[in-house]
Design a protein around this motif. Structure first.
Motif, PDB file in Angstrom:
ATOM      1  N   GLU A 223       4.307  -9.084  -8.487  1.00 14.78           N
ATOM      2  CA  GLU A 223       4.774  -9.437  -7.155  1.00 14.78           C
ATOM      3  C   GLU A 223       6.033  -8.652  -6.776  1.00 14.78           C
ATOM      4  N   GLN A 224       6.958  -8.533  -7.720  1.00 17.82           N
ATOM      5  CA  GLN A 224       8.201  -7.806  -7.430  1.00 17.82           C
ATOM      6  C   GLN A 224       7.943  -6.320  -7.209  1.00 17.82           C
ATOM      7  N   LEU A 225       7.046  -5.744  -7.999  1.00 22.72           N
ATOM      8  CA  LEU A 225       6.747  -4.321  -7.837  1.00 22.72           C
ATOM      9  C   LEU A 225       6.024  -4.055  -6.518  1.00 22.72           C
ATOM     10  N   LEU A 226       5.127  -4.949  -6.137  1.00 26.35           N
ATOM     11  CA  LEU A 226       4.450  -4.781  -4.852  1.00 26.35           C
ATOM     12  C   LEU A 226       5.441  -4.906  -3.698  1.00 26.35           C
ATOM     13  N   GLU A 227       6.390  -5.814  -3.846  1.00 33.45           N
ATOM     14  CA  GLU A 227       7.400  -5.961  -2.797  1.00 33.45           C
ATOM     15  C   GLU A 227       8.256  -4.707  -2.679  1.00 33.45           C
ATOM     16  N   LEU A 228       8.622  -4.127  -3.796  1.00 34.00           N
ATOM     17  CA  LEU A 228       9.458  -2.926  -3.789  1.00 34.00           C
ATOM     18  C   LEU A 228       8.722  -1.699  -3.257  1.00 34.00           C
ATOM     19  N   THR A 229       7.400  -1.745  -3.262  1.00 32.64           N
ATOM     20  CA  THR A 229       6.612  -0.599  -2.796  1.00 32.64           C
ATOM     21  C   THR A 229       5.913  -0.875  -1.470  1.00 32.64           C
ATOM     22  N   THR A 244       0.287  -7.516 -24.358  1.00 30.49           N
ATOM     23  CA  THR A 244      -0.780  -7.873 -23.425  1.00 30.49           C
ATOM     24  C   THR A 244      -0.214  -8.147 -22.037  1.00 30.49           C
ATOM     25  N   ALA A 245       0.894  -8.878 -21.994  1.00 33.20           N
ATOM     26  CA  ALA A 245       1.484  -9.263 -20.708  1.00 33.20           C
ATOM     27  C   ALA A 245       1.987  -8.052 -19.929  1.00 33.20           C
ATOM     28  N   THR A 246       2.685  -7.140 -20.603  1.00 34.22           N
ATOM     29  CA  THR A 246       3.245  -5.996 -19.875  1.00 34.22           C
ATOM     30  C   THR A 246       2.154  -5.027 -19.444  1.00 34.22           C
ATOM     31  N   LEU A 247       1.154  -4.811 -20.284  1.00 33.06           N
ATOM     32  CA  LEU A 247       0.075  -3.894 -19.923  1.00 33.06           C
ATOM     33  C   LEU A 247      -0.723  -4.429 -18.737  1.00 33.06           C
ATOM     34  N   GLU A 248      -0.982  -5.728 -18.724  1.00 34.45           N
ATOM     35  CA  GLU A 248      -1.733  -6.294 -17.614  1.00 34.45           C
ATOM     36  C   GLU A 248      -0.911  -6.297 -16.330  1.00 34.45           C
ATOM     37  N   ALA A 249       0.390  -6.519 -16.456  1.00 33.50           N
ATOM     38  CA  ALA A 249       1.259  -6.439 -15.282  1.00 33.50           C
ATOM     39  C   ALA A 249       1.325  -5.008 -14.763  1.00 33.50           C
ATOM     40  N   ALA A 250       1.450  -4.051 -15.676  1.00 30.43           N
ATOM     41  CA  ALA A 250       1.517  -2.640 -15.275  1.00 30.43           C
ATOM     42  C   ALA A 250       0.233  -2.215 -14.572  1.00 30.43           C
ATOM     43  N   ALA A 251      -0.908  -2.614 -15.125  1.00 31.86           N
ATOM     44  CA  ALA A 251      -2.184  -2.263 -14.511  1.00 31.86           C
ATOM     45  C   ALA A 251      -2.338  -2.937 -13.152  1.00 31.86           C
ATOM     46  N   GLY A 252      -1.899  -4.186 -13.064  1.00 32.71           N
ATOM     47  CA  GLY A 252      -2.027  -4.928 -11.819  1.00 32.71           C
ATOM     48  C   GLY A 252      -1.135  -4.417 -10.707  1.00 32.71           C
ATOM     49  N   ALA A 253      -0.078  -3.698 -11.072  1.00 30.58           N
ATOM     50  CA  ALA A 253       0.864  -3.190 -10.073  1.00 30.58           C
ATOM     51  C   ALA A 253       0.527  -1.778  -9.603  1.00 30.58           C
ATOM     52  N   LEU A 254      -0.522  -1.173 -10.160  1.00 30.10           N
ATOM     53  CA  LEU A 254      -0.868   0.198  -9.781  1.00 30.10           C
ATOM     54  C   LEU A 254      -1.480   0.261  -8.387  1.00 30.10           C
ATOM     55  N   GLY A 255      -1.098   1.270  -7.652  1.00 25.21           N
ATOM     56  CA  GLY A 255      -1.712   1.534  -6.367  1.00 25.21           C
ATOM     57  C   GLY A 255      -2.875   2.500  -6.502  1.00 25.21           C
ATOM     58  N   LYS A 256      -3.345   3.024  -5.381  1.00 19.99           N
ATOM     59  CA  LYS A 256      -4.450   3.980  -5.402  1.00 19.99           C
ATOM     60  C   LYS A 256      -4.061   5.240  -6.175  1.00 19.99           C
ATOM     61  N   GLY A 257      -4.976   5.680  -7.032  1.00 14.65           N
ATOM     62  CA  GLY A 257      -4.709   6.872  -7.836  1.00 14.65           C
ATOM     63  C   GLY A 257      -3.679   6.642  -8.915  1.00 14.65           C
ATOM     64  N   GLY A 258      -3.395   5.366  -9.235  1.00 15.40           N
ATOM     65  CA  GLY A 258      -2.330   5.050 -10.185  1.00 15.40           C
ATOM     66  C   GLY A 258      -2.665   5.426 -11.617  1.00 15.40           C
ATOM     67  N   ARG A 259      -1.615   5.731 -12.383  1.00 13.28           N
ATOM     68  CA  ARG A 259      -1.766   6.080 -13.802  1.00 13.28           C
ATOM     69  C   ARG A 259      -0.910   5.149 -14.647  1.00 13.28           C
TER      70      ARG A 259
END
Length: 341
Positions: A223-229, A244-259
Motif C-alpha cells: 500500500e505504501q509503495l503504491l501510494e508513493l508511485t 516469504t513476506a518481503t518477496l510477496e510484498a515486492a512482487a505485489g508492488a511491481l508495476g507494468k514491466g516490473g522486475r
C-alpha cells in the motif's frame, strides 16, 4: 580469529604463517569487511568444516608467490574475489563465473579467509587494486568494495535499471541495502525508495540516495509503495531480505514491466500471481554475488570518485566477536570492518 565450532565465539590463536604452493600467493591483510554473508558462517547458518578462519572482503599486500605465478609480485596491493572458480568452463569463459560448472566454494568458508594477518589463496583469486585507490589510508572502505559495491553493480545490470525507473530496495538499511541505494542513485533512477523495519536507519538511507522510505514494521508495504508511485507500482524491486513476506510484498508492488530481483539466502518459497505476471509482463530474477569483471569495474568506479563505501563501524581484529554480535542484532547500518594491520 578462528571459529572452532558451530555458533561458537571466535578464538584468538597464533598459527603458522601460510606458505604459497604452486599457483598460489600470500597477502598480508590490512583490513577485512564484516558483512552478513560471513556472519551467517559465524552464526552457524552456513555449513563449514572447523576450524575455519572466515572473511573475504580484504585489503591486502602480496608478500609471497608460489611457482607458476606471473600475474602478481611482492608489494602488489590486492583484494580478493569471493568465489573459487575454475576459469575454464563455459560459464567462466563467458564472464559469468557465479555459475561455474566446477565451483570450488567460497573464500572464508571452504578455504581460510581474511580474519588473520596473512591469507593464502589461488593467485587468480587476488585482484590488483587500481592506482586511484588510497588503500593504505582507507583499507576498510577499499576492502568492502568487492561485495558492498560489486553486488549492487551486478543488480543494476541484471535488472536493467534506467533513469526512467522507480526502484524499491527491501532491507535498504542493511550493509548491502545502503549501497544499493547509492548505486541506484548513481544510475540516476527516477525515484529510489528504501524499505526497512528499523526506522532508526532511515536517516542513513536518505543520505545514501533514497528519495523516500517505507516502514515495513506495520506490514502495509504494498500500500505504501503504491501510494508513493501514484498507484503505478515500482519498476524494480530489489530484495536483500528475501523472506516469504518481503518477496510477496515486492512482487505485489511491481508495476507494468516490473522486475523483482532476489538476493537473500532464506530459501523460503513465495507465491507470485501468474495472471499479474502475464498481464504486466513481470520478471522474477535471481542475482548471485558478482563476476570478476564486475568487481574490477566496481573498484574503478570508486577509484574515479563516483561512489564511496559506507563503513560505519571499525574495530581491531581482536574485537571480531563484538562486531558480529551487533551484526546479529541488526544494529550495523552500512558496513563494519576489522582492522588487522
Amino acid at each position: 580469529m578462528v571459529l572452532r565450532a558451530k555458533n561458537a565465539p571466535f578464538v584468538l590463536e597464533t598459527v603458522p604463517d601460510p606458505v604459497p604452493g604452486p599457483n598460489e600467493a600470500v597477502a598480508r591483510v590490512l583490513a577485512c569487511g564484516a558483512g552478513l554473508t560471513i556472519h551467517h558462517t559465524r552464526a552457524g547458518r552456513t555449513p563449514v568444516e572447523y576450524p575455519r578462519v572466515i572473511g573475504h572482503e580484504i585489503t591486502g599486500e602480496i608478500v609471497a608467490t608460489g611457482a607458476g605465478v606471473t600475474s602478481l609480485k611482492a608489494g602488489d596491493p590486492v583484494t580478493a574475489y569471493y568465489y573459487l572458480t575454475c576459469g575454464q568452463c563455459h560459464w567462466c569463459r563467458v564472464n559469468r563465473e557465479t555459475l561455474c560448472e566446477h565451483f570450488g566454494g567460497y573464500v572464508g568458508r571452504d578455504v581460510d579467509g581474511g580474519y588473520a594477518e596473512y591469507i593464502r589463496l589461488p593467485a587468480r583469486n587476488f585482484l590488483k587494486l587500481p592506482p586511484g585507490l588510497d588503500w593504505r589510508k582507507h583499507p576498510a572502505e577499499v576492502g568492502v568494495i568487492t561485495d558492498a559495491i560489486a553486488t549492487p553493480v551486478k543488480v543494476l545490470r541484471r535488472a536493467r535499471v534506467t533513469a526512467q525507473d522507480t526502484v524499491a530496495v527491501f532491507g535498504g538499511g542493511g550493509g548491502l541495502g545502503v549501497h544499493m541505494l547509492k548505486l541506484a542513485r548513481w544510475a540516476r533512477a527516477r525515484k529510489v525508495i528504501a524499505v526497512d523495519v528499523m526506522a532508526a536507519k532511515f536517516e542513513t538511507c536518505l543520505k545514501s540516495g533514497a528519495d523516500a522510505t517505507v516502514d515495513a514494521s506495520d506490514g502495509k508495504v504494498v500500500e505504501q509503495l503504491l501510494e508513493l508511485t501514484g498507484g503505478k507500482g515500482v519498476d524494480v524491486a530489489i530484495d536483500f531480505v528475501s523472506s516469504t513476506a518481503t518477496l510477496e510484498a515486492a512482487a505485489g508492488a511491481l508495476g507494468k514491466g516490473g522486475r523483482l530481483v532476489t538476493l537473500g539466502g532464506n530459501s523460503q518459497p513465495f507465491t507470485a500471481d501468474p495472471r499479474a505476471m502475464l498481464q504486466k509482463e513481470i520478471e522474477l530474477l535471481g542475482s548471485r554475488y558478482a563476476t570478476r569483471q564486475e568487481v574490477l569495474d566496481s573498484l574503478d568506479l570508486v577509484a574515479r570518485g563516483e561512489v564511496w563505501p559506507l563503513v560505519t563501524e571499525k574495530a581491531p581484529l581482536v574485537q571480531a566477536e563484538a562486531i558480529h554480535q551487533r551484526l546479529e542484532r541488526g544494529l550495523v547500518t552500512g558496513r563494519a570492518a576489522l582492522l588487522v594491520a
